[in-house]
Design a protein around this motif. Structure first.
Motif, PDB file in Angstrom:
ATOM      1  N   GLY A 132       0.796  -1.141   0.022  1.00 31.44           N
ATOM      2  CA  GLY A 132      -0.044   0.084   0.283  1.00 31.44           C
ATOM      3  C   GLY A 132       0.870   1.199  -0.065  1.00 31.44           C
ATOM      4  N   CYS A 133       1.892   1.296   0.831  1.00 28.18           N
ATOM      5  CA  CYS A 133       2.930   2.346   0.866  1.00 28.18           C
ATOM      6  C   CYS A 133       3.382   2.560  -0.592  1.00 28.18           C
ATOM      7  CB  CYS A 133       3.821   2.202   1.989  1.00 28.18           C
ATOM      8  SG  CYS A 133       3.479   2.629   3.789  1.00 28.18           S
ATOM      9  N   TYR A 134       3.911   1.369  -1.008  1.00 27.53           N
ATOM     10  CA  TYR A 134       4.582   1.621  -2.545  1.00 27.53           C
ATOM     11  C   TYR A 134       3.663   2.287  -3.205  1.00 27.53           C
ATOM     12  CZ  TYR A 134       5.736   0.070  -7.111  1.00 27.53           C
ATOM     13  OH  TYR A 134       6.022  -0.121  -8.338  1.00 27.53           O
ATOM     14  N   ARG A 135       2.428   1.887  -3.691  1.00 26.76           N
ATOM     15  CA  ARG A 135       1.328   2.332  -4.595  1.00 26.76           C
ATOM     16  C   ARG A 135       1.329   3.565  -4.271  1.00 26.76           C
ATOM     17  NH1 ARG A 135      -2.498  -2.499  -6.537  1.00 26.76           N
ATOM     18  NH2 ARG A 135      -0.854  -4.097  -6.510  1.00 26.76           N
TER      19      ARG A 135
ATOM     20  N   GLY B  15       6.934  14.539  -9.858  1.00 23.22           N
ATOM     21  CA  GLY B  15       8.088  14.394 -10.326  1.00 23.22           C
ATOM     22  C   GLY B  15       9.142  14.538  -9.361  1.00 23.22           C
ATOM     23  N   SER B  16       9.080  13.789  -8.085  1.00 26.99           N
ATOM     24  CA  SER B  16      10.103  13.665  -7.293  1.00 26.99           C
ATOM     25  C   SER B  16      10.972  12.278  -7.202  1.00 26.99           C
ATOM     26  CB  SER B  16       9.487  13.634  -5.739  1.00 26.99           C
ATOM     27  OG  SER B  16      10.268  13.675  -4.845  1.00 26.99           O
ATOM     28  N   SER B  17      12.238  12.656  -7.539  1.00 25.96           N
ATOM     29  CA  SER B  17      13.010  11.438  -7.456  1.00 25.96           C
ATOM     30  C   SER B  17      13.347  10.690  -6.212  1.00 25.96           C
ATOM     31  CB  SER B  17      14.624  11.737  -8.227  1.00 25.96           C
ATOM     32  OG  SER B  17      15.022  12.595  -7.182  1.00 25.96           O
ATOM     33  N   SER B  18      13.323  11.573  -5.113  1.00 26.52           N
ATOM     34  CA  SER B  18      13.386  10.941  -3.864  1.00 26.52           C
ATOM     35  C   SER B  18      12.098  10.158  -3.298  1.00 26.52           C
ATOM     36  CB  SER B  18      13.673  12.013  -2.555  1.00 26.52           C
ATOM     37  OG  SER B  18      12.756  13.165  -2.636  1.00 26.52           O
ATOM     38  N   LEU B  19      11.057  10.619  -3.676  1.00 27.51           N
ATOM     39  CA  LEU B  19       9.908   9.686  -3.415  1.00 27.51           C
ATOM     40  C   LEU B  19       9.866   8.631  -4.211  1.00 27.51           C
ATOM     41  CD1 LEU B  19       6.824  12.186  -3.042  1.00 27.51           C
ATOM     42  CD2 LEU B  19       7.848  10.844  -1.346  1.00 27.51           C
ATOM     43  N   MET B  20      10.171   8.733  -5.396  1.00 24.86           N
ATOM     44  CA  MET B  20      10.250   7.510  -6.220  1.00 24.86           C
ATOM     45  C   MET B  20      11.325   6.274  -5.675  1.00 24.86           C
ATOM     46  SD  MET B  20       8.208   7.763  -8.555  1.00 24.86           S
ATOM     47  CE  MET B  20       8.550   6.335  -9.472  1.00 24.86           C
ATOM     48  N   ALA B  21      12.488   6.852  -5.186  1.00 27.45           N
ATOM     49  CA  ALA B  21      13.454   6.150  -4.434  1.00 27.45           C
ATOM     50  C   ALA B  21      12.778   5.443  -3.329  1.00 27.45           C
ATOM     51  CB  ALA B  21      14.775   6.877  -4.221  1.00 27.45           C
ATOM     52  N   ASN B  22      12.282   6.220  -2.492  1.00 30.68           N
ATOM     53  CA  ASN B  22      11.210   5.850  -1.309  1.00 30.68           C
ATOM     54  C   ASN B  22      10.321   4.598  -1.813  1.00 30.68           C
ATOM     55  OD1 ASN B  22      11.891   5.940   1.391  1.00 30.68           O
ATOM     56  ND2 ASN B  22      10.394   7.451   1.973  1.00 30.68           N
ATOM     57  N   ALA B  23       9.664   4.957  -2.783  1.00 35.31           N
ATOM     58  CA  ALA B  23       8.602   3.906  -3.010  1.00 35.31           C
ATOM     59  C   ALA B  23       9.282   2.597  -3.409  1.00 35.31           C
ATOM     60  CB  ALA B  23       7.823   4.495  -4.480  1.00 35.31           C
ATOM     61  N   GLU B  24      10.426   2.487  -4.399  1.00 35.83           N
ATOM     62  CA  GLU B  24      11.053   1.358  -4.380  1.00 35.83           C
ATOM     63  C   GLU B  24      11.272   0.776  -3.276  1.00 35.83           C
ATOM     64  OE1 GLU B  24      11.605  -0.266  -7.350  1.00 35.83           O
ATOM     65  OE2 GLU B  24      10.622   1.109  -8.407  1.00 35.83           O
ATOM     66  N   HIS B  25      11.808   1.634  -2.295  1.00 33.20           N
ATOM     67  CA  HIS B  25      12.189   0.771  -0.839  1.00 33.20           C
ATOM     68  C   HIS B  25      10.941   0.267  -0.313  1.00 33.20           C
ATOM     69  CE1 HIS B  25      14.951   1.625   2.738  1.00 33.20           C
ATOM     70  NE2 HIS B  25      14.824   0.431   2.503  1.00 33.20           N
ATOM     71  N   HIS B  26       9.865   0.780  -0.333  1.00 33.05           N
ATOM     72  CA  HIS B  26       8.788   0.286   0.073  1.00 33.05           C
ATOM     73  C   HIS B  26       8.366  -0.981  -0.320  1.00 33.05           C
ATOM     74  CE1 HIS B  26       7.709   3.373   2.723  1.00 33.05           C
ATOM     75  NE2 HIS B  26       7.338   4.229   1.878  1.00 33.05           N
ATOM     76  N   ARG B  27       8.414  -1.157  -1.944  1.00 31.63           N
ATOM     77  CA  ARG B  27       8.231  -2.231  -2.702  1.00 31.63           C
ATOM     78  C   ARG B  27       9.346  -3.497  -2.293  1.00 31.63           C
ATOM     79  NH1 ARG B  27       6.107  -4.082  -7.402  1.00 31.63           N
ATOM     80  NH2 ARG B  27       4.089  -3.267  -6.679  1.00 31.63           N
ATOM     81  N   SER B  28      10.476  -2.885  -2.379  1.00 32.71           N
ATOM     82  CA  SER B  28      11.384  -4.118  -1.576  1.00 32.71           C
ATOM     83  C   SER B  28      11.191  -4.639  -0.368  1.00 32.71           C
ATOM     84  CB  SER B  28      12.793  -3.478  -1.836  1.00 32.71           C
ATOM     85  OG  SER B  28      13.057  -2.572  -0.758  1.00 32.71           O
ATOM     86  N   ASP B  29      10.777  -3.960   0.467  1.00 31.29           N
ATOM     87  CA  ASP B  29      10.214  -4.364   1.876  1.00 31.29           C
ATOM     88  C   ASP B  29       8.968  -5.155   1.770  1.00 31.29           C
ATOM     89  OD1 ASP B  29      10.656  -4.640   4.450  1.00 31.29           O
ATOM     90  OD2 ASP B  29       9.792  -2.620   5.214  1.00 31.29           O
TER      91      ASP B  29
ATOM     92  N   ALA C 109      19.334 -10.313  -0.934  1.00 37.22           N
ATOM     93  CA  ALA C 109      19.853 -10.155  -2.406  1.00 37.22           C
ATOM     94  C   ALA C 109      18.630  -9.231  -3.071  1.00 37.22           C
ATOM     95  CB  ALA C 109      19.641 -11.609  -3.022  1.00 37.22           C
ATOM     96  N   MET C 110      17.476  -9.337  -2.463  1.00 38.05           N
ATOM     97  CA  MET C 110      16.311  -7.960  -3.236  1.00 38.05           C
ATOM     98  C   MET C 110      16.638  -6.969  -2.599  1.00 38.05           C
ATOM     99  SD  MET C 110      12.832 -10.470  -2.354  1.00 38.05           S
ATOM    100  CE  MET C 110      12.555 -12.213  -3.272  1.00 38.05           C
ATOM    101  N   ILE C 111      17.331  -6.815  -1.580  1.00 39.00           N
ATOM    102  CA  ILE C 111      17.528  -5.545  -1.024  1.00 39.00           C
ATOM    103  C   ILE C 111      18.722  -4.795  -1.866  1.00 39.00           C
ATOM    104  CG2 ILE C 111      18.338  -3.940   0.993  1.00 39.00           C
ATOM    105  CD1 ILE C 111      16.860  -5.873   2.684  1.00 39.00           C
ATOM    106  N   MET C 112      19.582  -5.844  -2.183  1.00 42.27           N
ATOM    107  CA  MET C 112      20.850  -5.460  -2.919  1.00 42.27           C
ATOM    108  C   MET C 112      20.537  -4.810  -4.370  1.00 42.27           C
ATOM    109  SD  MET C 112      24.035  -8.157  -2.127  1.00 42.27           S
ATOM    110  CE  MET C 112      24.546  -8.278  -0.610  1.00 42.27           C
ATOM    111  N   LEU C 113      19.531  -5.563  -4.907  1.00 39.77           N
ATOM    112  CA  LEU C 113      18.833  -5.178  -6.333  1.00 39.77           C
ATOM    113  C   LEU C 113      18.281  -3.674  -6.135  1.00 39.77           C
ATOM    114  CD1 LEU C 113      18.347  -5.604  -9.295  1.00 39.77           C
ATOM    115  CD2 LEU C 113      16.526  -7.201  -8.584  1.00 39.77           C
ATOM    116  N   SER C 114      17.621  -3.592  -5.174  1.00 39.25           N
ATOM    117  CA  SER C 114      16.516  -2.382  -4.807  1.00 39.25           C
ATOM    118  C   SER C 114      17.699  -1.115  -4.575  1.00 39.25           C
ATOM    119  CB  SER C 114      15.689  -2.493  -3.678  1.00 39.25           C
ATOM    120  OG  SER C 114      15.040  -1.281  -3.447  1.00 39.25           O
ATOM    121  N   ALA C 115      18.867  -1.510  -3.951  1.00 39.50           N
ATOM    122  CA  ALA C 115      20.007  -0.480  -3.723  1.00 39.50           C
ATOM    123  C   ALA C 115      20.543  -0.096  -5.142  1.00 39.50           C
ATOM    124  CB  ALA C 115      20.722  -0.934  -2.618  1.00 39.50           C
ATOM    125  N   TYR C 116      20.680  -1.036  -5.848  1.00 43.49           N
ATOM    126  CA  TYR C 116      21.308  -0.808  -7.177  1.00 43.49           C
ATOM    127  C   TYR C 116      20.380   0.155  -8.160  1.00 43.49           C
ATOM    128  CZ  TYR C 116      22.932  -1.425 -11.920  1.00 43.49           C
ATOM    129  OH  TYR C 116      23.425  -1.497 -13.340  1.00 43.49           O
TER     130      TYR C 116
END
Length: 299
Positions: A137-140, A150-164, A198-205
Protein backbone atom coordinates in the motif's frame (compact mmCIF):
# COMPACT_ATOMS: atom_id res chain seq x y z
CA UNK A 1 10.59 29.03 -2.53
CA UNK A 2 7.42 29.88 -4.47
CA UNK A 3 3.88 28.65 -3.72
CA UNK A 4 4.13 25.72 -6.15
CA UNK A 5 7.46 24.53 -4.72
CA UNK A 6 6.15 24.93 -1.19
CA UNK A 7 3.15 22.75 -2.08
CA UNK A 8 5.46 20.05 -3.51
CA UNK A 9 7.49 20.01 -0.29
CA UNK A 10 4.29 19.62 1.73
CA UNK A 11 3.25 16.66 -0.44
CA UNK A 12 6.66 14.99 -0.05
CA UNK A 13 6.57 15.46 3.71
CA UNK A 14 3.00 14.19 4.02
CA UNK A 15 3.61 11.10 1.89
CA UNK A 16 6.85 10.35 3.71
CA UNK A 17 5.27 10.79 7.15
CA UNK A 18 2.60 8.20 6.26
CA UNK A 19 5.34 5.69 5.48
CA UNK A 20 7.32 6.85 8.52
CA UNK A 21 4.61 5.86 11.02
CA UNK A 22 3.82 2.61 9.22
CA UNK A 23 7.53 1.73 9.32
CA UNK A 24 7.68 2.59 13.01
CA UNK A 25 4.90 0.09 13.73
CA UNK A 26 6.46 -2.59 11.50
CA UNK A 27 9.92 -2.20 13.08
CA UNK A 28 8.45 -2.96 16.52
CA UNK A 29 6.31 -5.86 15.28
CA UNK A 30 8.99 -7.51 13.15
CA UNK A 31 11.88 -7.26 15.59
CA UNK A 32 9.80 -8.22 18.62
CA UNK A 33 8.09 -11.21 17.02
CA UNK A 34 11.22 -12.08 15.02
CA UNK A 35 13.40 -12.47 18.11
CA UNK A 36 10.62 -13.77 20.35
CA UNK A 37 9.25 -16.07 17.63
CA UNK A 38 12.69 -17.43 16.56
CA UNK A 39 12.59 -16.25 12.95
CA UNK A 40 15.81 -15.04 11.30
CA UNK A 41 13.87 -14.05 8.20
CA UNK A 42 11.48 -11.82 10.17
CA UNK A 43 14.39 -10.25 12.08
CA UNK A 44 16.10 -9.55 8.73
CA UNK A 45 12.86 -8.06 7.46
CA UNK A 46 12.71 -5.97 10.63
CA UNK A 47 16.13 -4.46 10.00
CA UNK A 48 15.00 -3.73 6.45
CA UNK A 49 12.13 -1.73 7.98
CA UNK A 50 14.66 0.04 10.23
CA UNK A 51 16.44 1.19 7.06
CA UNK A 52 13.07 2.36 5.72
CA UNK A 53 12.58 4.30 8.93
CA UNK A 54 15.99 5.99 8.55
CA UNK A 55 15.49 6.86 4.88
CA UNK A 56 12.16 8.50 5.68
CA UNK A 57 14.12 10.90 7.90
CA UNK A 58 16.54 11.55 5.05
CA UNK A 59 13.77 12.38 2.58
CA UNK A 60 12.08 14.74 5.06
CA UNK A 61 15.37 16.53 5.81
CA UNK A 62 16.36 17.03 2.16
CA UNK A 63 12.89 17.77 0.74
CA UNK A 64 12.63 21.46 1.66
CA UNK A 65 16.25 22.15 0.62
CA UNK A 66 15.91 20.45 -2.77
CA UNK A 67 12.97 22.63 -3.79
CA UNK A 68 14.44 25.99 -2.79
CA UNK A 69 14.69 28.47 -5.64
CA UNK A 70 18.04 29.31 -7.23
CA UNK A 71 20.20 31.79 -5.33
CA UNK A 72 23.64 33.41 -5.60
CA UNK A 73 25.48 30.30 -4.39
CA UNK A 74 23.23 27.83 -6.25
CA UNK A 75 22.38 29.39 -9.64
CA UNK A 76 21.07 26.05 -10.95
CA UNK A 77 18.81 25.53 -7.95
CA UNK A 78 19.11 22.95 -5.19
CA UNK A 79 17.86 19.86 -7.05
CA UNK A 80 21.04 17.86 -6.44
CA UNK A 81 20.14 17.68 -2.73
CA UNK A 82 17.28 15.38 -3.71
CA UNK A 83 19.65 13.34 -5.87
CA UNK A 84 22.05 13.05 -2.96
CA UNK A 85 19.17 11.87 -0.75
CA UNK A 86 18.42 9.09 -3.24
CA UNK A 87 22.09 8.06 -3.23
CA UNK A 88 22.16 7.93 0.59
CA UNK A 89 19.04 5.74 0.53
CA UNK A 90 20.75 3.35 -1.90
CA UNK A 91 23.92 3.17 0.23
CA UNK A 92 21.94 2.48 3.41
CA UNK A 93 20.04 -0.30 1.64
CA UNK A 94 23.29 -1.88 0.48
CA UNK A 95 24.76 -1.83 4.00
CA UNK A 96 21.60 -3.37 5.44
CA UNK A 97 21.68 -6.07 2.74
CA UNK A 98 25.31 -6.99 3.50
CA UNK A 99 24.54 -7.22 7.22
CA UNK A 100 21.55 -9.51 6.58
CA UNK A 101 23.60 -11.64 4.18
CA UNK A 102 26.25 -12.18 6.85
CA UNK A 103 23.66 -13.06 9.50
CA UNK A 104 21.85 -15.49 7.18
CA UNK A 105 25.04 -17.30 6.19
CA UNK A 106 26.10 -17.51 9.84
CA UNK A 107 22.79 -19.20 10.78
CA UNK A 108 23.02 -21.65 7.88
CA UNK A 109 26.56 -22.62 8.90
CA UNK A 110 25.23 -23.06 12.45
CA UNK A 111 22.61 -25.51 11.12
CA UNK A 112 25.01 -27.41 8.86
CA UNK A 113 27.18 -28.11 11.90
CA UNK A 114 24.35 -30.27 13.26
CA UNK A 115 22.56 -27.70 15.38
CA UNK A 116 18.77 -27.44 15.27
CA UNK A 117 17.09 -24.08 14.85
CA UNK A 118 14.09 -23.19 16.99
CA UNK A 119 10.69 -23.49 15.36
CA UNK A 120 9.25 -20.08 14.35
CA UNK A 121 6.11 -19.01 16.20
CA UNK A 122 2.83 -18.80 14.27
CA UNK A 123 2.61 -15.09 15.05
CA UNK A 124 5.61 -14.50 12.79
CA UNK A 125 3.43 -15.60 9.87
CA UNK A 126 0.70 -13.08 10.72
CA UNK A 127 3.24 -10.26 11.06
CA UNK A 128 4.70 -11.10 7.64
CA UNK A 129 1.22 -10.95 6.06
CA UNK A 130 0.49 -7.60 7.73
CA UNK A 131 3.83 -6.25 6.46
CA UNK A 132 3.12 -7.33 2.87
CA UNK A 133 -0.26 -5.55 2.83
CA UNK A 134 0.96 -2.34 4.48
CA UNK A 135 4.18 -2.00 2.47
CA UNK A 136 2.52 -2.70 -0.87
CA UNK A 137 0.00 0.00 0.00
CA UNK A 138 2.85 2.40 0.86
CA UNK A 139 4.57 1.58 -2.42
CA UNK A 140 1.53 2.33 -4.57
CA UNK A 141 0.67 5.53 -2.72
CA UNK A 142 4.24 6.86 -2.70
CA UNK A 143 4.88 5.99 -6.36
CA UNK A 144 1.62 7.62 -7.44
CA UNK A 145 2.50 10.88 -5.68
CA UNK A 146 6.15 10.71 -6.78
CA UNK A 147 5.14 10.43 -10.44
CA UNK A 148 2.57 13.20 -10.04
CA UNK A 149 5.05 15.78 -8.72
CA UNK A 150 8.21 14.36 -10.38
CA UNK A 151 10.12 13.68 -7.16
CA UNK A 152 13.12 11.33 -7.50
CA UNK A 153 13.45 10.96 -3.72
CA UNK A 154 9.79 9.87 -3.42
CA UNK A 155 10.30 7.42 -6.28
CA UNK A 156 13.39 6.04 -4.52
CA UNK A 157 11.41 5.70 -1.32
CA UNK A 158 8.61 3.97 -3.23
CA UNK A 159 11.12 1.38 -4.51
CA UNK A 160 12.25 0.93 -0.93
CA UNK A 161 8.66 0.23 0.14
CA UNK A 162 8.25 -2.29 -2.70
CA UNK A 163 11.51 -4.06 -1.79
CA UNK A 164 10.25 -4.34 1.78
CA UNK A 165 6.95 -5.82 0.55
CA UNK A 166 8.81 -8.37 -1.58
CA UNK A 167 11.16 -9.22 1.27
CA UNK A 168 8.12 -9.82 3.48
CA UNK A 169 6.82 -12.28 0.87
CA UNK A 170 10.14 -14.12 1.09
CA UNK A 171 9.81 -13.97 4.88
CA UNK A 172 6.33 -15.45 4.71
CA UNK A 173 7.51 -18.33 2.53
CA UNK A 174 10.55 -19.07 4.69
CA UNK A 175 8.69 -18.78 8.00
CA UNK A 176 5.70 -20.71 6.69
CA UNK A 177 7.74 -23.73 5.61
CA UNK A 178 9.94 -23.59 8.72
CA UNK A 179 6.81 -23.56 10.89
CA UNK A 180 4.82 -26.22 9.05
CA UNK A 181 7.52 -28.76 8.16
CA UNK A 182 9.94 -30.70 10.33
CA UNK A 183 13.08 -29.53 12.11
CA UNK A 184 15.35 -30.25 9.12
CA UNK A 185 13.37 -27.71 7.06
CA UNK A 186 13.91 -24.84 9.48
CA UNK A 187 17.04 -23.92 7.54
CA UNK A 188 14.61 -22.36 5.04
CA UNK A 189 14.14 -19.49 7.47
CA UNK A 190 17.76 -18.19 7.29
CA UNK A 191 17.80 -19.04 3.58
CA UNK A 192 14.82 -16.68 3.22
CA UNK A 193 16.83 -13.98 5.00
CA UNK A 194 19.59 -14.38 2.38
CA UNK A 195 17.03 -14.10 -0.42
CA UNK A 196 15.78 -10.92 1.26
CA UNK A 197 19.31 -9.50 1.34
CA UNK A 198 19.70 -10.17 -2.40
CA UNK A 199 16.42 -8.37 -3.11
CA UNK A 200 17.53 -5.41 -1.04
CA UNK A 201 20.85 -5.27 -2.94
CA UNK A 202 18.95 -5.15 -6.24
CA UNK A 203 16.75 -2.37 -4.92
CA UNK A 204 19.84 -0.46 -3.73
CA UNK A 205 21.35 -0.75 -7.21
CA UNK A 206 18.17 0.53 -8.91
CA UNK A 207 18.07 3.54 -6.59
CA UNK A 208 21.78 4.39 -6.50
CA UNK A 209 22.64 4.01 -10.21
CA UNK A 210 20.51 6.90 -11.56
CA UNK A 211 21.56 9.07 -8.62
CA UNK A 212 25.25 8.41 -9.35
CA UNK A 213 24.69 9.06 -13.06
CA UNK A 214 23.07 12.38 -12.25
CA UNK A 215 25.80 13.46 -9.85
CA UNK A 216 28.33 12.61 -12.59
CA UNK A 217 26.16 14.64 -15.00
CA UNK A 218 25.55 11.80 -17.44
CA UNK A 219 23.63 12.94 -20.51
CA UNK A 220 19.88 12.45 -20.76
CA UNK A 221 18.75 9.21 -22.47
CA UNK A 222 18.95 9.27 -26.28
CA UNK A 223 15.17 9.09 -26.74
CA UNK A 224 14.66 12.16 -24.52
CA UNK A 225 17.36 14.10 -26.37
CA UNK A 226 15.84 13.11 -29.72
CA UNK A 227 12.43 14.36 -28.57
CA UNK A 228 13.89 17.68 -27.39
CA UNK A 229 15.71 18.10 -30.71
CA UNK A 230 12.59 17.30 -32.71
CA UNK A 231 10.41 19.75 -30.77
CA UNK A 232 13.02 22.53 -30.98
CA UNK A 233 13.59 22.06 -34.73
CA UNK A 234 9.85 22.43 -35.38
CA UNK A 235 9.70 25.90 -33.83
CA UNK A 236 9.19 28.55 -36.50
CA UNK A 237 12.38 30.38 -37.44
CA UNK A 238 14.79 27.61 -36.44
CA UNK A 239 17.15 26.66 -39.26
CA UNK A 240 19.10 23.98 -37.42
CA UNK A 241 20.38 23.05 -33.96
CA UNK A 242 23.76 21.81 -32.84
CA UNK A 243 25.67 21.27 -29.62
CA UNK A 244 22.51 20.09 -27.86
CA UNK A 245 23.23 18.93 -24.32
CA UNK A 246 20.99 17.84 -21.48
CA UNK A 247 21.37 16.58 -17.94
CA UNK A 248 19.34 16.03 -14.80
CA UNK A 249 19.47 18.32 -11.81
CA UNK A 250 17.28 16.66 -9.17
CA UNK A 251 13.67 17.31 -10.14
CA UNK A 252 14.79 19.68 -12.92
CA UNK A 253 16.31 19.17 -16.37
CA UNK A 254 19.05 21.44 -17.72
CA UNK A 255 19.13 21.91 -21.51
CA UNK A 256 21.74 23.79 -23.56
CA UNK A 257 21.73 24.29 -27.33
CA UNK A 258 23.03 26.43 -30.18
CA UNK A 259 20.23 27.55 -32.50
CA UNK A 260 20.89 28.72 -36.07
CA UNK A 261 18.53 31.39 -37.42
CA UNK A 262 18.30 33.64 -40.50
CA UNK A 263 21.34 35.99 -40.28
CA UNK A 264 19.27 38.91 -41.59
CA UNK A 265 16.70 39.02 -38.77
CA UNK A 266 16.93 41.44 -35.86
CA UNK A 267 18.26 40.61 -32.41
CA UNK A 268 14.71 40.96 -31.11
CA UNK A 269 13.41 38.43 -33.65
CA UNK A 270 16.14 35.97 -32.63
CA UNK A 271 15.19 36.47 -29.00
CA UNK A 272 11.55 35.69 -29.82
CA UNK A 273 12.58 32.42 -31.52
CA UNK A 274 14.60 31.41 -28.44
CA UNK A 275 11.67 32.30 -26.18
CA UNK A 276 9.31 30.21 -28.32
CA UNK A 277 11.65 27.21 -28.07
CA UNK A 278 11.73 27.52 -24.26
CA UNK A 279 7.94 27.91 -24.07
CA UNK A 280 7.28 24.93 -26.35
CA UNK A 281 9.69 22.61 -24.48
CA UNK A 282 8.17 23.51 -21.12
CA UNK A 283 4.64 22.95 -22.45
CA UNK A 284 5.37 19.65 -24.21
CA UNK A 285 7.95 18.04 -21.90
CA UNK A 286 8.25 19.63 -18.45
CA UNK A 287 7.73 23.03 -16.90
CA UNK A 288 10.62 22.38 -14.56
CA UNK A 289 13.37 22.92 -17.14
CA UNK A 290 16.41 25.20 -17.10
CA UNK A 291 17.11 26.13 -20.74
CA UNK A 292 20.12 27.97 -22.20
CA UNK A 293 19.97 28.94 -25.87
CA UNK A 294 22.75 30.53 -27.89
CA UNK A 295 21.52 32.13 -31.12
CA UNK A 296 23.84 31.93 -34.15
CA UNK A 297 23.49 33.17 -37.77
CA UNK A 298 22.88 30.34 -40.20
CA UNK A 299 25.48 30.30 -42.97
Amino acid sequence: MNASENNIVKIIRHVTMVGFWINAVLVVLKLFFGYWGHSDALVADGYHSVSDFITDFIVIIFASTAYKSADKDHPYGHGKYETFASLVIGVILLLVALFLLYEGIDRIVFTLKGNILDRPDIWTIFVAIISILLKEGCYRYTKKEGLRIGSSSLMANAEHHRSDAISSIATLIGVGFAFALGAKWRILDPIASIVISAMIMLSAYKIAKPAINELLEISLPEDEMAEILKISNNVEGVKKIHNLRGRRNGHSTIIEMNVHVDPNITVEAGHIIATNIEKTLREMISRDMIIYIHIEPDK
